[in-house]
Design an enzyme around this catalytic site. Structure first.
Site, PDB file in Angstrom:
ATOM      1  N   LYS A 237       0.708  -1.033   0.001  1.00 16.07           N
ATOM      2  CA  LYS A 237       0.075  -0.028   0.094  1.00 16.07           C
ATOM      3  C   LYS A 237       0.814   1.349  -0.003  1.00 16.07           C
ATOM      4  O   LYS A 237       0.649   2.080  -0.886  1.00 16.07           O
ATOM      5  CB  LYS A 237      -0.842  -0.160   1.242  1.00 16.07           C
ATOM      6  CG  LYS A 237      -2.269   0.713   1.132  1.00 16.07           C
ATOM      7  CD  LYS A 237      -2.917   0.829   2.369  1.00 16.07           C
ATOM      8  CE  LYS A 237      -4.075  -0.405   2.482  1.00 16.07           C
ATOM      9  NZ  LYS A 237      -4.736  -0.088   3.906  1.00 16.07           N
TER      10      LYS A 237
ATOM     11  N   ASN B 254     -23.581   7.807  14.484  1.00 13.32           N
ATOM     12  CA  ASN B 254     -23.842   6.578  13.606  1.00 13.32           C
ATOM     13  C   ASN B 254     -25.083   6.016  14.117  1.00 13.32           C
ATOM     14  O   ASN B 254     -25.702   5.324  13.316  1.00 13.32           O
ATOM     15  CB  ASN B 254     -22.497   5.835  13.420  1.00 13.32           C
ATOM     16  CG  ASN B 254     -21.452   6.491  12.531  1.00 13.32           C
ATOM     17  OD1 ASN B 254     -21.834   7.213  11.859  1.00 13.32           O
ATOM     18  ND2 ASN B 254     -20.355   5.665  12.276  1.00 13.32           N
TER      19      ASN B 254
ATOM     20  N   ALA C  18     -36.041   4.518   2.477  1.00 15.03           N
ATOM     21  CA  ALA C  18     -36.290   2.922   2.581  1.00 15.03           C
ATOM     22  C   ALA C  18     -35.682   2.049   1.587  1.00 15.03           C
ATOM     23  O   ALA C  18     -35.711   2.435   0.448  1.00 15.03           O
ATOM     24  CB  ALA C  18     -37.816   2.688   2.727  1.00 15.03           C
TER      25      ALA C  18
ATOM     26  N   CYS D  20     -18.795   1.092   8.523  1.00 14.25           N
ATOM     27  CA  CYS D  20     -19.168   1.904   9.858  1.00 14.25           C
ATOM     28  C   CYS D  20     -20.464   1.516  10.328  1.00 14.25           C
ATOM     29  O   CYS D  20     -20.429   0.829  11.583  1.00 14.25           O
ATOM     30  CB  CYS D  20     -19.231   3.379   9.435  1.00 14.25           C
ATOM     31  SG  CYS D  20     -17.557   3.793   8.952  1.00 14.25           S
TER      32      CYS D  20
ATOM     33  N   LYS E 145     -21.007  -2.114  12.010  1.00 18.62           N
ATOM     34  CA  LYS E 145     -20.349  -2.694  13.181  1.00 18.62           C
ATOM     35  C   LYS E 145     -20.331  -1.572  14.437  1.00 18.62           C
ATOM     36  O   LYS E 145     -19.972  -1.929  15.405  1.00 18.62           O
ATOM     37  CB  LYS E 145     -18.608  -2.799  12.715  1.00 18.62           C
ATOM     38  CG  LYS E 145     -18.075  -1.544  12.006  1.00 18.62           C
ATOM     39  CD  LYS E 145     -16.864  -1.172  12.829  1.00 18.62           C
ATOM     40  CE  LYS E 145     -16.261  -0.037  12.292  1.00 18.62           C
ATOM     41  NZ  LYS E 145     -15.657   0.921  13.067  1.00 18.62           N
TER      42      LYS E 145
HETATM   43  C1  UDX Z   1     -21.313   6.623   7.678  1.00 16.31           C
HETATM   44  C2  UDX Z   1     -21.521   8.034   8.338  1.00 16.31           C
HETATM   45  O1  UDX Z   1     -22.415   8.731   7.392  1.00 16.31           O
HETATM   46  C3  UDX Z   1     -20.262   9.068   8.332  1.00 16.31           C
HETATM   47  O2  UDX Z   1     -20.579  10.080   8.936  1.00 16.31           O
HETATM   48  C4  UDX Z   1     -19.448   8.308   9.208  1.00 16.31           C
HETATM   49  O3  UDX Z   1     -18.116   8.990   9.360  1.00 16.31           O
HETATM   50  C5  UDX Z   1     -19.041   6.671   8.588  1.00 16.31           C
HETATM   51  O4  UDX Z   1     -20.264   6.087   8.428  1.00 16.31           O
HETATM   52  P1  UDX Z   1     -20.539   5.897   5.308  1.00 16.31           P
HETATM   53  O5  UDX Z   1     -20.548   4.401   5.759  1.00 16.31           O
HETATM   54  O6  UDX Z   1     -19.865   6.350   4.140  1.00 16.31           O
HETATM   55  O7  UDX Z   1     -20.909   6.759   6.541  1.00 16.31           O
HETATM   56  O8  UDX Z   1     -22.199   5.699   4.581  1.00 16.31           O
HETATM   57  P2  UDX Z   1     -23.632   6.414   4.651  1.00 16.31           P
HETATM   58  O9  UDX Z   1     -23.528   7.619   3.616  1.00 16.31           O
HETATM   59  O10 UDX Z   1     -23.959   6.932   6.037  1.00 16.31           O
HETATM   60  O11 UDX Z   1     -24.696   5.048   4.364  1.00 16.31           O
HETATM   61  C6  UDX Z   1     -24.447   4.137   4.975  1.00 16.31           C
HETATM   62  C7  UDX Z   1     -25.573   2.874   4.671  1.00 16.31           C
HETATM   63  O12 UDX Z   1     -26.994   3.525   4.918  1.00 16.31           O
HETATM   64  C8  UDX Z   1     -25.545   2.802   3.200  1.00 16.31           C
HETATM   65  O13 UDX Z   1     -25.362   1.330   2.779  1.00 16.31           O
HETATM   66  C9  UDX Z   1     -26.497   3.471   2.375  1.00 16.31           C
HETATM   67  O14 UDX Z   1     -27.005   2.835   1.393  1.00 16.31           O
HETATM   68  C10 UDX Z   1     -27.497   3.176   3.546  1.00 16.31           C
HETATM   69  N1  UDX Z   1     -28.748   4.270   3.543  1.00 16.31           N
HETATM   70  C11 UDX Z   1     -28.443   5.664   3.770  1.00 16.31           C
HETATM   71  C12 UDX Z   1     -30.201   3.902   3.483  1.00 16.31           C
HETATM   72  O15 UDX Z   1     -30.272   2.587   3.500  1.00 16.31           O
HETATM   73  N2  UDX Z   1     -31.227   4.954   3.666  1.00 16.31           N
HETATM   74  C13 UDX Z   1     -30.846   6.420   3.633  1.00 16.31           C
HETATM   75  O16 UDX Z   1     -31.687   6.879   3.774  1.00 16.31           O
HETATM   76  C14 UDX Z   1     -29.357   6.356   3.877  1.00 16.31           C
END
Ligand code: UDX
Length: 461
Positions: free
Chosen positions: A49, A225, A269, A277, A280
């Site tokens: 990496k 989260n 939905a 994130c 877990k």
């Molecule tokens: C998340 C947090 O948003 C971020 O602040 C933190 O630092 C890391 O974890 P991330 O894992 O990049 O970020 O994804 P995020 O955009 O939060 O989406 C998480 C999951 O939720 C995705 O699988 C997304 O598809 C799902 N989701 C999101 C839904 O199913 N419905 C929604 O309305 C929004």
């Protein structure tokens, strides 16, 4: 927002920043710190990496990051190493950005990487310095590490602070350079002043800067989260109700989202949340509070988790109902990344559904604009199509599971001459229901009463 780069003043050495761990979080943080004008050294235990990043090659997909990486590795402002001795002797501010994955067979977070990185670094620090934790950790970690750091290296003054990261994949550069808020926990006023210097650009645009204690800083991240995960499962629980009684989950989300106290975001939905994130972090939070003797406190998060996983089962159930049997039937899965604009398949609902369908005997063909390689590494036995059209060719059922823009824009006319059967499940509620029904498709979506139920009801009357 305008990015204000650090302009070194004559006679004053600009801060030297190290970033320990160069995954999504660390690589982004390192490149963004260089973009702000700092000298940056990224450290990773993986020599491959380090070699790639040093050559300006980003080993994952993140919009806007390859450009920053290339620019700053070429200028020499951003370098990478595997050596803690080099980092410890060189840096003034050391950010810890290694992962805290879920422990195998347990809900708790695996702290091996954070502990090892922090202590390996601390042993090698040869001048007064700050260690700043960015990783998401169980509450109490920072205070424990602070004591250990003082024990392993009593020769220099090392202050330890926690500064959680809130970046979203797909928007990581923007979220790092122009965050919604900055949270800094622990540290002397002098140490906090150094972090104000690091984040001077964001602070110049009035980004809220919240100074607090170590525990609050750690908890802010997991609380954010847990809230987001709960919001998604909340709307998905209502999706189960509308699937049963009829109704339109998108309209319901729009209507409650107009209440400013609720807000529309994270009320989409569908097949639910995944990624490295949210899943877990809610599990680790429950494990940590139970460890602290607060067994009941976060129990609702088990429900949040269960509702989320039930959405995946719902898709498999719908597919089975539509096809009657899965064995030998060709199913096209559109999207395997855990969300669009990412190549990350960690705990991806889409990949999980694809694997479940495959295990039930279906011939699963996958297409994703970015996540194919990562998915193939996890599930080599699924079929990975070269193109969208190849994936759709001869399909008995199409399932949209990640809302990439190119899938959201799909029209029935594009698919009709490719697929064997006009049947589609919209697992993200992004397609126009009426348009597909009017084109003669069997169209199912999460949060809407199944056509199968409607047909049965119709035939019975
Ligand atoms: C998340 C947090 O948003 C971020 O602040 C933190 O630092 C890391 O974890 P991330 O894992 O990049 O970020 O994804 P995020 O955009 O939060 O989406 C998480 C999951 O939720 C995705 O699988 C997304 O598809 C799902 N989701 C999101 C839904 O199913 N419905 C929604 O309305 C929004």
């Amino acid at each position: 927002m305008e990015i204000v780069a650090v302009i070194p003043q004559e006679g004053i050495m600009p801060l030297r920043i190290t970033v320990i761990g160069t995954g999504y979080l660390g690589a982004t943080h390192a490149a963004c710190m260089a973009e702000l004008g700092f000298e940056v050294l990224g450290l990773d235990a993986d020599p491959k990496k380090v070699e790639q990043l040093s050559a300006g090659i980003l080993p994952f997909h993140e919009p806007g990051l390859p450009e920053l990486l290339r620019e700053h590795t070429s200028s020499g402002r951003l370098r990478f190493t595997t050596s803690y001795e080099e980092a410890g002797a060189w840096g003034d501010v050391h950010f810890i950005a290694v992962g805290t994955p879920q422990k195998a067979g347990d809900h708790a977070a695996d702290m091996t990487y954070v502990d090892n990185a922090t202590l390996s670094l601390a042993r090698c620090i040869t001048k007064d310095a700050l260690i700043v934790g960015k990783s998401t950790v169980p509450v109490g970690t920072a205070r424990r590490l602070r004591e250990l750091v003082a024990q392993v290296n009593p020769d220099v003054s090392i202050d330890l602070l926690w500064n959680p990261e809130f970046l979203r994949e797909g928007f990581a550069v923007k979220d790092t350079l122009t965050p919604d808020r900055l949270v800094v926990g622990g540290g002397t006023p002098e140490a906090v002043a150094v972090l104000r210097e690091v984040y001077a650009s964001a602070l110049a645009s009035d980004t809220p800067f919240i100074v607090t204690d170590l525990e609050t800083a750690e908890l802010v991240k997991v609380a954010a989260n847990a809230f987001l995960a709960t919001k998604i499962s909340f709307i998905n629980a209502f999706a189960e109700v509308t699937e049963h009684v009829g109704g339109d989950i998108r309209t319901l989300a729009d209507a409650i989202g107009l209440d400013k106290r609720i807000g529309r975001r994270f009320l989409n939905a569908g097949v639910g949340f995944g990624g490295g994130c949210l899943p877990k972090d809610i599990r680790a939070l429950q494990a940590r509070v139970s460890e602290l003797g607060l067994d009941r406190t976060m129990r609702f998060l088990s429900e949040v988790d269960e509702i989320n996983l039930r959405r995946r089962e719902r898709v498999v159930h719908l597919a089975t109902e539509i096809l009657h049997e899965l064995d030998g039937r060709k199913i096209t899965v559109l999207g395997v990344a855990f969300k669009p604009n990412s190549d990350d398949v960690r705990d991806s609902p889409a990949l999980d559904v694809a694997a479940q369908l495959f295990n039930a005997g279906a011939d699963v063909s996958i297409y994703d604009p970015e996540a194919m390689n990562n998915a193939r590494l996890r599930f080599p036995r699924l079929n990975y199509a070269e193109s969208l059209d190849e994936a759709l060719d001869g399909s008995h059922l199409t399932i949209l599971l990640t809302e990439w823009q190119e899938f959201v824009q799909l029209k029935p006319s594009h698919l009709e001459h490719l697929v064997e059967s006009k049947a589609l499940i919209d697992g993200r509620n992004v397609l126009d229901h009426d348009e597909w029904i009017e084109s003669g498709w069997h169209f199912e979506s999460l949060g809407r009463r199944s056509e199968l139920v409607l047909t049965e009801a119709g035939s019975g009357s």
